[in-house]
Design a protein around this motif. Sequence first.
Motif, PDB file in Angstrom:
ATOM      1  N   UNK A 168       2.837   2.257   6.199  1.00 31.10           N
ATOM      2  CA  UNK A 168       2.506   2.966   5.284  1.00 31.10           C
ATOM      3  C   UNK A 168       0.970   3.191   4.927  1.00 31.10           C
ATOM      4  N   UNK A 169       0.521   1.910   5.081  1.00 34.18           N
ATOM      5  CA  UNK A 169      -0.963   1.571   4.970  1.00 34.18           C
ATOM      6  C   UNK A 169      -1.981   2.632   5.948  1.00 34.18           C
ATOM      7  N   UNK A 170      -1.343   2.760   7.089  1.00 32.63           N
ATOM      8  CA  UNK A 170      -1.870   3.907   8.080  1.00 32.63           C
ATOM      9  C   UNK A 170      -3.193   3.377   8.407  1.00 32.63           C
ATOM     10  N   UNK A 171      -3.533   2.027   8.756  1.00 30.56           N
ATOM     11  CA  UNK A 171      -4.730   1.891   9.441  1.00 30.56           C
ATOM     12  C   UNK A 171      -5.132   2.423  10.873  1.00 30.56           C
ATOM     13  N   UNK A 172      -6.295   2.408  11.353  1.00 30.08           N
ATOM     14  CA  UNK A 172      -6.363   2.704  12.602  1.00 30.08           C
ATOM     15  C   UNK A 172      -5.662   2.055  13.821  1.00 30.08           C
ATOM     16  N   UNK A 173      -5.417   0.643  13.427  1.00 34.62           N
ATOM     17  CA  UNK A 173      -4.604  -0.110  14.160  1.00 34.62           C
ATOM     18  C   UNK A 173      -3.807  -1.018  13.502  1.00 34.62           C
ATOM     19  N   UNK A 174      -2.581  -1.481  13.990  1.00 34.95           N
ATOM     20  CA  UNK A 174      -1.789  -2.630  13.589  1.00 34.95           C
ATOM     21  C   UNK A 174      -1.525  -3.471  14.520  1.00 34.95           C
ATOM     22  N   UNK A 175      -2.094  -4.739  14.355  1.00 32.89           N
ATOM     23  CA  UNK A 175      -2.148  -5.880  15.318  1.00 32.89           C
ATOM     24  C   UNK A 175      -1.069  -6.762  14.883  1.00 32.89           C
ATOM     25  N   UNK A 209     -17.198   3.113   6.359  1.00 31.63           N
ATOM     26  CA  UNK A 209     -15.950   3.544   7.031  1.00 31.63           C
ATOM     27  C   UNK A 209     -15.018   2.555   6.539  1.00 31.63           C
ATOM     28  N   UNK A 210     -15.104   1.163   6.904  1.00 31.97           N
ATOM     29  CA  UNK A 210     -13.944   0.034   6.759  1.00 31.97           C
ATOM     30  C   UNK A 210     -13.625   0.134   5.307  1.00 31.97           C
ATOM     31  N   UNK A 211     -14.640   0.313   4.379  1.00 32.23           N
ATOM     32  CA  UNK A 211     -14.238   0.139   3.124  1.00 32.23           C
ATOM     33  C   UNK A 211     -13.280   1.446   2.600  1.00 32.23           C
ATOM     34  N   UNK A 212     -13.660   2.454   2.915  1.00 33.71           N
ATOM     35  CA  UNK A 212     -12.830   3.792   2.758  1.00 33.71           C
ATOM     36  C   UNK A 212     -11.485   3.491   3.255  1.00 33.71           C
ATOM     37  N   UNK A 213     -11.347   2.795   4.472  1.00 35.43           N
ATOM     38  CA  UNK A 213      -9.955   2.988   5.191  1.00 35.43           C
ATOM     39  C   UNK A 213      -9.179   2.027   4.283  1.00 35.43           C
ATOM     40  N   UNK A 214     -10.043   0.763   3.661  1.00 29.17           N
ATOM     41  CA  UNK A 214      -9.225  -0.065   2.926  1.00 29.17           C
ATOM     42  C   UNK A 214      -8.537   0.408   1.661  1.00 29.17           C
ATOM     43  N   UNK A 215      -9.455   1.051   0.996  1.00 33.18           N
ATOM     44  CA  UNK A 215      -8.979   1.814  -0.303  1.00 33.18           C
ATOM     45  C   UNK A 215      -7.974   2.832  -0.293  1.00 33.18           C
ATOM     46  N   UNK A 216      -8.179   3.599   0.911  1.00 34.24           N
ATOM     47  CA  UNK A 216      -6.943   4.597   0.940  1.00 34.24           C
ATOM     48  C   UNK A 216      -5.566   4.234   1.472  1.00 34.24           C
ATOM     49  N   UNK A 217      -5.801   3.044   2.304  1.00 33.31           N
ATOM     50  CA  UNK A 217      -4.709   2.486   2.804  1.00 33.31           C
ATOM     51  C   UNK A 217      -3.939   1.736   1.568  1.00 33.31           C
ATOM     52  N   UNK A 218      -4.734   0.975   0.558  1.00 37.25           N
ATOM     53  CA  UNK A 218      -4.004   0.433  -0.567  1.00 37.25           C
ATOM     54  C   UNK A 218      -3.379   1.700  -1.220  1.00 37.25           C
ATOM     55  N   UNK A 219      -3.984   2.743  -1.619  1.00 42.41           N
ATOM     56  CA  UNK A 219      -3.663   3.901  -2.162  1.00 42.41           C
ATOM     57  C   UNK A 219      -2.221   4.537  -1.688  1.00 42.41           C
ATOM     58  N   UNK A 220      -2.106   4.468  -0.440  1.00 41.49           N
ATOM     59  CA  UNK A 220      -0.801   4.833   0.185  1.00 41.49           C
ATOM     60  C   UNK A 220       0.333   3.667  -0.033  1.00 41.49           C
ATOM     61  N   UNK A 221      -0.098   2.610   0.073  1.00 44.47           N
ATOM     62  CA  UNK A 221       0.980   1.614  -0.434  1.00 44.47           C
ATOM     63  C   UNK A 221       1.419   1.739  -1.793  1.00 44.47           C
ATOM     64  N   UNK A 222       0.509   1.884  -2.633  1.00 45.12           N
ATOM     65  CA  UNK A 222       0.876   1.864  -3.965  1.00 45.12           C
ATOM     66  C   UNK A 222       1.597   3.300  -4.491  1.00 45.12           C
ATOM     67  N   UNK A 223       1.461   4.439  -3.388  1.00 44.48           N
ATOM     68  CA  UNK A 223       2.343   5.632  -3.636  1.00 44.48           C
ATOM     69  C   UNK A 223       3.559   5.125  -3.146  1.00 44.48           C
ATOM     70  N   UNK A 224       3.762   4.427  -2.052  1.00 46.66           N
ATOM     71  CA  UNK A 224       5.113   4.126  -1.575  1.00 46.66           C
ATOM     72  C   UNK A 224       6.147   3.265  -2.544  1.00 46.66           C
ATOM     73  N   UNK A 225       5.364   2.460  -3.457  1.00 46.72           N
ATOM     74  CA  UNK A 225       5.721   1.499  -4.366  1.00 46.72           C
ATOM     75  C   UNK A 225       6.045   2.382  -5.658  1.00 46.72           C
ATOM     76  N   UNK A 226       5.640   3.760  -5.434  1.00 46.50           N
ATOM     77  CA  UNK A 226       5.964   4.525  -6.913  1.00 46.50           C
ATOM     78  C   UNK A 226       4.829   4.243  -7.829  1.00 46.50           C
ATOM     79  N   UNK A 227       3.826   3.681  -7.526  1.00 46.23           N
ATOM     80  CA  UNK A 227       2.971   3.211  -8.611  1.00 46.23           C
ATOM     81  C   UNK A 227       1.836   4.377  -8.578  1.00 46.23           C
ATOM     82  N   UNK A 228       1.868   5.373  -7.752  1.00 45.82           N
ATOM     83  CA  UNK A 228       0.954   6.399  -7.886  1.00 45.82           C
ATOM     84  C   UNK A 228       1.643   7.878  -7.424  1.00 45.82           C
ATOM     85  N   UNK A 229       1.258   8.751  -7.828  1.00 48.27           N
ATOM     86  CA  UNK A 229       1.795  10.178  -7.542  1.00 48.27           C
ATOM     87  C   UNK A 229       1.368  10.764  -6.277  1.00 48.27           C
ATOM     88  N   UNK A 230       0.044  10.291  -5.907  1.00 46.24           N
ATOM     89  CA  UNK A 230      -1.054  10.836  -4.562  1.00 46.24           C
ATOM     90  C   UNK A 230      -1.588   9.743  -3.843  1.00 46.24           C
TER      91      UNK A 230
END
Length: 315
Positions: A168-175, A209-230
């Motif tokens: 759900x976070x959708x990083x470039x890689x999952x290790x 680049x890394x900062x923005x990926x981290x922010x966007x991933x966190x927002x996607x997790x929050x959306x999955x948890x119902x904490x955000x609409x977008x």
Amino acid sequence: MRAPLIIGGKQILPGQETKININIARLPSHSPIDLHITVARSEIDGPTLLLSGGMHGDEINGTEIVRRIIEKDQHIPRVGTVICIPIINMFGFIHFSRYVPDGKDVNRSFPGNKNGSLAARVAHYLTTDIIPKIDMGLDFHTGGADRTNYPQIRCALKEPKNQKIAEIFQPSFILNSPFRPKSMRQTAAKMGKQILVYEGGESARFDEFAIQQGINGALRVMKHLGMRERAPEAPHVTKTINNSSWIRAKTSGVFLTMVPYGSEVEKNQLIGHISDPFGGSKIKIKSPVSGYVIGLNNNPIVHQGDALMHIGVRK
């Protein structure tokens, strides 16, 4: 009736945003070492998410990710609760250091000891007053000194919930990353909590680049948890890495890479050289496997045995 949320002895009511300072220790100069915590609680019940950075004080990308989320009010949830700790290791942060005064690593000190060293005291507080209250967490890190990590989530793939949130976070890689002994992630898992580690960029410098990926991933997790609409869509396809391999220097000298981090490489591909600084020999470095460059040593001066490049092995 909903159970009250109490952190550091302070009650956070539904619909409230609260900033809490927790004193952990005091230096010989009488300077306090505090944890600064921001808690945002919705009026609607839901999960509790931890966003943390600065476990290693010089890993400032993680701190910046959490700071920007707070600055833009993106931590304020539609449902549930978000606990933000931008800097876990305050001593390391102000001294540009990974460690605390006695050289200990906070992330190898869990579950901690309230009467122990500074690292143990920080770990103890998180173990007793924060982790029991969360459902899951995202802990933001960077590569170590002179080493940059391409944005990646590290999690135990054998744990289905870990893998689901990582996707759900959708990083470039999952290790795939087994639990490290005495780490916050391992301690949380023993308590039935899910914490994933994000790695992106290099210590002591910002990587936008890394900062923005981290922010966007966190927002996607929050959306999955119902904490955000977008939440932002990921512009890339996430690649899952089950195994990885470090390429190490066979001799000392000056290392020059021929491939950028994040790139795909093939087995036996020429990826760099180690040269004699006095203009003598030049040794070719080839990849022993096919995969992706998920970590890179940015220090050109290397000694025999030093890590040069981290390759995520392609299936």
